[in-house]
Design a protein around this motif. Structure first.
Motif, short mmCIF file in Angstrom:
data_model
loop_
_atom_site.label_atom_id
_atom_site.label_comp_id
_atom_site.label_asym_id
_atom_site.label_seq_id
_atom_site.Cartn_x
_atom_site.Cartn_y
_atom_site.Cartn_z
N ALA A 38 -28.88 -69.80 54.44
CA ALA A 38 -28.61 -69.24 53.11
C ALA A 38 -27.12 -69.17 52.88
CB ALA A 38 -29.23 -67.85 52.97
N ASP A 39 -26.70 -69.60 51.70
CA ASP A 39 -25.32 -69.50 51.24
C ASP A 39 -25.38 -68.94 49.82
OD1 ASP A 39 -22.76 -69.77 50.27
OD2 ASP A 39 -22.53 -71.88 50.76
N ASN A 40 -25.19 -67.65 49.70
CA ASN A 40 -25.27 -66.98 48.40
C ASN A 40 -23.87 -66.81 47.83
OD1 ASN A 40 -28.18 -66.47 48.54
ND2 ASN A 40 -27.63 -65.03 50.18
N ARG A 41 -23.60 -67.49 46.74
CA ARG A 41 -22.28 -67.47 46.12
C ARG A 41 -22.28 -66.50 44.94
NH1 ARG A 41 -19.34 -69.99 41.90
NH2 ARG A 41 -17.18 -70.54 42.48
N HIS A 42 -21.37 -65.54 44.98
CA HIS A 42 -21.21 -64.58 43.89
C HIS A 42 -19.85 -64.80 43.25
CE1 HIS A 42 -21.10 -60.93 41.52
NE2 HIS A 42 -20.02 -60.53 42.18
N GLU A 43 -19.84 -65.39 42.05
CA GLU A 43 -18.59 -65.60 41.34
C GLU A 43 -18.10 -64.27 40.78
OE1 GLU A 43 -16.71 -68.46 37.80
OE2 GLU A 43 -18.72 -68.81 38.62
N PHE A 44 -16.80 -64.03 40.91
CA PHE A 44 -16.25 -62.78 40.44
C PHE A 44 -16.47 -62.63 38.93
CE2 PHE A 44 -13.32 -63.19 44.23
CZ PHE A 44 -13.98 -62.22 44.96
N THR A 45 -16.99 -61.49 38.52
CA THR A 45 -17.26 -61.22 37.12
C THR A 45 -15.99 -60.74 36.42
OG1 THR A 45 -17.82 -58.89 37.50
CG2 THR A 45 -19.59 -60.52 37.75
N ASP A 46 -16.06 -60.65 35.09
CA ASP A 46 -14.93 -60.11 34.33
C ASP A 46 -14.64 -58.68 34.74
OD1 ASP A 46 -14.54 -62.46 32.95
OD2 ASP A 46 -15.58 -61.81 31.13
N ASP A 47 -15.68 -57.89 34.97
CA ASP A 47 -15.48 -56.50 35.38
C ASP A 47 -14.79 -56.42 36.73
OD1 ASP A 47 -16.66 -55.22 33.15
OD2 ASP A 47 -18.64 -55.69 33.92
N GLU A 48 -15.17 -57.27 37.66
CA GLU A 48 -14.53 -57.27 38.98
C GLU A 48 -13.09 -57.75 38.89
OE1 GLU A 48 -18.75 -58.09 41.29
OE2 GLU A 48 -17.40 -59.73 40.82
N ALA A 49 -12.83 -58.74 38.03
CA ALA A 49 -11.45 -59.20 37.83
C ALA A 49 -10.60 -58.09 37.22
CB ALA A 49 -11.44 -60.43 36.94
N CYS A 50 -11.17 -57.29 36.31
CA CYS A 50 -10.45 -56.16 35.73
C CYS A 50 -10.05 -55.16 36.81
CB CYS A 50 -11.31 -55.47 34.66
SG CYS A 50 -11.43 -56.37 33.11
N VAL A 51 -10.93 -54.96 37.80
CA VAL A 51 -10.61 -54.06 38.91
C VAL A 51 -9.43 -54.60 39.70
CG1 VAL A 51 -11.44 -53.18 41.12
CG2 VAL A 51 -12.92 -53.09 39.11
N PHE A 52 -9.46 -55.89 40.04
CA PHE A 52 -8.38 -56.47 40.82
C PHE A 52 -7.04 -56.45 40.08
CE2 PHE A 52 -11.74 -58.98 43.26
CZ PHE A 52 -11.55 -58.27 44.43
N PHE A 53 -7.08 -56.51 38.74
CA PHE A 53 -5.84 -56.51 37.95
C PHE A 53 -5.52 -55.14 37.37
CE2 PHE A 53 -6.60 -61.04 38.16
CZ PHE A 53 -5.32 -61.59 38.14
N ASN A 54 -6.42 -54.16 37.60
CA ASN A 54 -6.22 -52.80 37.09
C ASN A 54 -6.02 -52.79 35.58
OD1 ASN A 54 -5.99 -49.94 37.74
ND2 ASN A 54 -3.88 -50.12 37.04
N TRP A 109 -24.86 -55.51 46.03
CA TRP A 109 -24.05 -54.95 44.96
C TRP A 109 -22.58 -54.97 45.31
CZ3 TRP A 109 -21.51 -50.87 47.06
CH2 TRP A 109 -22.18 -50.03 47.95
N THR A 110 -21.77 -54.83 44.28
CA THR A 110 -20.33 -54.67 44.45
C THR A 110 -19.91 -53.41 43.69
OG1 THR A 110 -19.65 -55.89 42.47
CG2 THR A 110 -20.03 -57.18 44.48
N ARG A 111 -18.85 -52.75 44.18
CA ARG A 111 -18.29 -51.58 43.50
C ARG A 111 -16.77 -51.68 43.53
NH1 ARG A 111 -22.55 -51.56 41.93
NH2 ARG A 111 -24.20 -49.98 42.05
N GLY A 112 -16.18 -51.42 42.40
CA GLY A 112 -14.73 -51.50 42.28
C GLY A 112 -14.05 -50.16 42.39
N ILE A 113 -12.83 -50.17 42.91
CA ILE A 113 -11.97 -48.99 42.96
C ILE A 113 -10.63 -49.41 42.37
CG2 ILE A 113 -10.76 -47.33 44.43
CD1 ILE A 113 -13.02 -47.61 46.46
N MET A 114 -10.31 -48.86 41.21
CA MET A 114 -9.04 -49.18 40.57
C MET A 114 -7.87 -48.61 41.39
SD MET A 114 -9.38 -50.80 37.58
CE MET A 114 -10.46 -51.04 36.15
N GLN A 115 -6.77 -49.34 41.44
CA GLN A 115 -5.57 -48.85 42.11
C GLN A 115 -4.34 -49.42 41.43
OE1 GLN A 115 -4.22 -49.95 46.23
NE2 GLN A 115 -4.72 -47.83 46.67
N ASN A 116 -3.25 -48.66 41.46
CA ASN A 116 -2.00 -49.11 40.83
C ASN A 116 -0.83 -48.53 41.61
OD1 ASN A 116 -0.18 -50.23 39.11
ND2 ASN A 116 -0.65 -48.93 37.35
N ASN A 117 -0.66 -49.00 42.83
CA ASN A 117 0.38 -48.48 43.72
C ASN A 117 1.52 -49.47 43.86
OD1 ASN A 117 -1.26 -46.33 44.14
ND2 ASN A 117 -1.64 -46.71 46.31
#
Length: 505
Positions: free
Chosen positions: A309-325, A392-400
């Motif tokens: 099994a190779d399950n590919r999860h493309e990053f969603t807009d919501d997940e990209a928003c987390v990475f870019f805060n 599932w995935t869960r985001g944690i916003m950060q701005n350090n």
């Protein structure tokens, strides 16, 4: 494949999360001699409030390159949360010996120390009586000499239940030709259970299972093309060694070994784009211009040597928003992603990813670095089950931002079936968890965002948050060390570490 629970659902479940009432206390005194706090291990003492500190005694002037060269000796001390010492011992003949690991059993303190002297590679086990600190065992677990031009390294790991400890040594010859990899398994008292050797693989990372297996992997380009990556696995136990591999055209890096049971291996990896030929497969891909598209979760059957099994999860807009805060989805995919931490659990495993990078300002005439600033944005927690499904995935916003790379970006650990993430934030950060609201930033460039927050996630993905400390300096200098009954010790502070205590009910 099970349905991935979207980050959009978080607004519905955050309000249901109950207050955690986690206690936090930071000591008053600092240890000014502990300027390499990442080398220090904190273990439970013999009574409430007593802590075992395993730490290096360092030279006044540190040596560039191998940090072990700066070690004068290894100390074991009994202290309290204010660094007040009641007893200590200096381990004999430990100049330039690094602390690979340290752990506690009922009556003993165990140290794993490693040393490289010219072409001699040694890993050593020292056991002390937990009450008297008297050394009862001082032995070499493995010692080998490599030919000139060859090099090797040790890896150590412990099973999730603490019953087994593993040591792996990989050796490479000229032109990175594999010489051998040795895998040794020990029980919780460091009695050797088995030893195996392979000559077809090296270990970029390792995993020790609760069943007494050691799993290693390596990644490299295929012989035919740099557009293909081959991932090689070995799984060893007392009966022998299994081998398996798969080839992929996906531009992957930062593979994590999450679970191994009955020959079934679960792993994850990031898929990137750009800068592929520059990637060091055993290290994070901090390459300018490289962007990340997705995370893969793999299920590999070591019994037949096949990827099932190779399950590919493309990053969603919501997940990209987390990475870019940000609230607005960026037009580009996230860059500078790194795997911060991982945890193996009964129901699979978790991986924590972080977007973090450093900007250097150089003098154009001399080429010397004038200043450097580290920027860190969001975290993404990924949960994978025993079948390799990304649940599932869960985001944690950060701005350090800080003038230097953080000692610990975040610490991920499991306790009583829940997952916890501890990290630094702004002192006026909100108390409630939200994966939609951008995190606050501090105007400071040095020692910015030194408040401390803890996040809790249930196995179903319900998230909550608590600010442990807002005022003062609480930069993470170490992961959390479990001392039993929900009590954890860690090092925090500003320029020198203080001992802090976290108690989870």
């Amino acid at each position: 494949m099970k349905k991935i629970i979207s980050l959009l659902l978080m607004t519905a479940v955050v309000g249901m999360a109950a207050a955690q009432n986690i206690a936090y206390q930071q000591g008053e005194k600092t240890n000014k001699k502990a300027y390499q706090s990442s080398m220090i291990k904190l273990l439970p003492g013999n009574k409430q409030g007593e802590i075992v500190s395993v730490e290096p005694e360092l030279k006044a002037v540190t040596t560039m390159g191998d940090p072990n060269h700066s070690i004068k000796s290894v100390l074991v001390r009994l202290v309290d949360a204010e660094w007040n010492e009641t007893q200590s011992v200096k381990i004999a003949n430990t100049a330039e010996w690094g602390i690979s690991d340290a752990f506690r059993t009922e009556s003993k303190i165990h140290l794993l120390l490693d040393n490289v002297e010219k072409q001699n590679y040694t890993i050593r086990h020292v056991a002390l009586d937990a009450a008297t600190l008297q050394v009862s065992v001082d032995e070499h677990l493995m010692k080998t000499t490599l030919e000139k031009g060859s090099e090797g390294y040790f890896l150590t790991a412990t099973s999730p239940d603490g019953q087994y400890h593993g040591v792996v040594f990989s050796a490479l010859g000229k032109k990175n030709v594999v010489i051998e990899t040795r895998m040794l398994l020990f029980d919780k008292e460091m009695n050797k259970v088995w030893e195996q050797k392979v000559d077809n693989n090296i270990a970029h990372k390792m995993l020790v299972s609760n069943q007494g297996d050691i799993v290693i992997y390596s990644m490299s380009f295929t012989d035919k093309s740099k557009d293909e990556t081959v991932v090689r696995f070995n799984a060893a136990n007392a009966q022998g060694v299994k081998y398996g591999e798969f080839v992929t055209a996906d531009d992957i890096d930062q593979l994590a070994l999450l679970q191994y049971k009955g020959g079934n291996l679960v792993a994850t990896a990031l898929e990137g784009q750009g800068g592929r030929s520059l990637i060091q497969f055993s290290l994070p891909g901090h390459v300018a211009g490289r962007h990340y598209l997705a995370v893969h979760s793999y299920f590999f059957d070591m019994n037949v040597g096949r990827l099932t099994a190779d399950n590919r999860h493309e990053f969603t807009d919501d997940e990209a928003c987390v990475f870019f805060n940000t609230k607005v989805p960026p037009i580009v995919k996230p860059d500078f992603l790194t795997q911060v931490d991982q945890v193996t659990t009964d129901d699979g495993g978790y991986v924590l990813y972080h977007r973090i990078w450093k900007v250097e300002t150089r003098n154009t005439k001399t080429g010397m670095t004038v200043s450097e600033t580290v920027y860190s944005r969001g975290f993404l927690l990924v949960h994978v089950d025993n079948a390799g499904n990304l649940l599932w995935t869960r985001g944690i916003m950060q701005n350090n931002q800080n003038a230097n790379w953080p000692n610990v970006e975040a610490d991920l650990f499991e306790y009583n079936g829940n997952l916890y993430v501890v990290t630094n934030e702004a002192k006026d950060a909100p108390e409630e968890y939200s994966a939609k609201e951008p995190a606050l930033n501090s105007g400071k460039l040095i020692l910015a965002n030194t408040a401390l927050a803890i996040y809790k996630f249930t196995p179903q993905g319900m998230g909550s948050k608590q600010m442990l400390a807002r005022d003062g300096k609480h930069l993470l200098f170490s992961p959390l060390f479990h001392s039993g009954d929900g009590r954890f010790y860690l090092l925090s502070g500003a320029l020198a570490p203080k001992i802090s205590t976290v108690v989870i009910p």
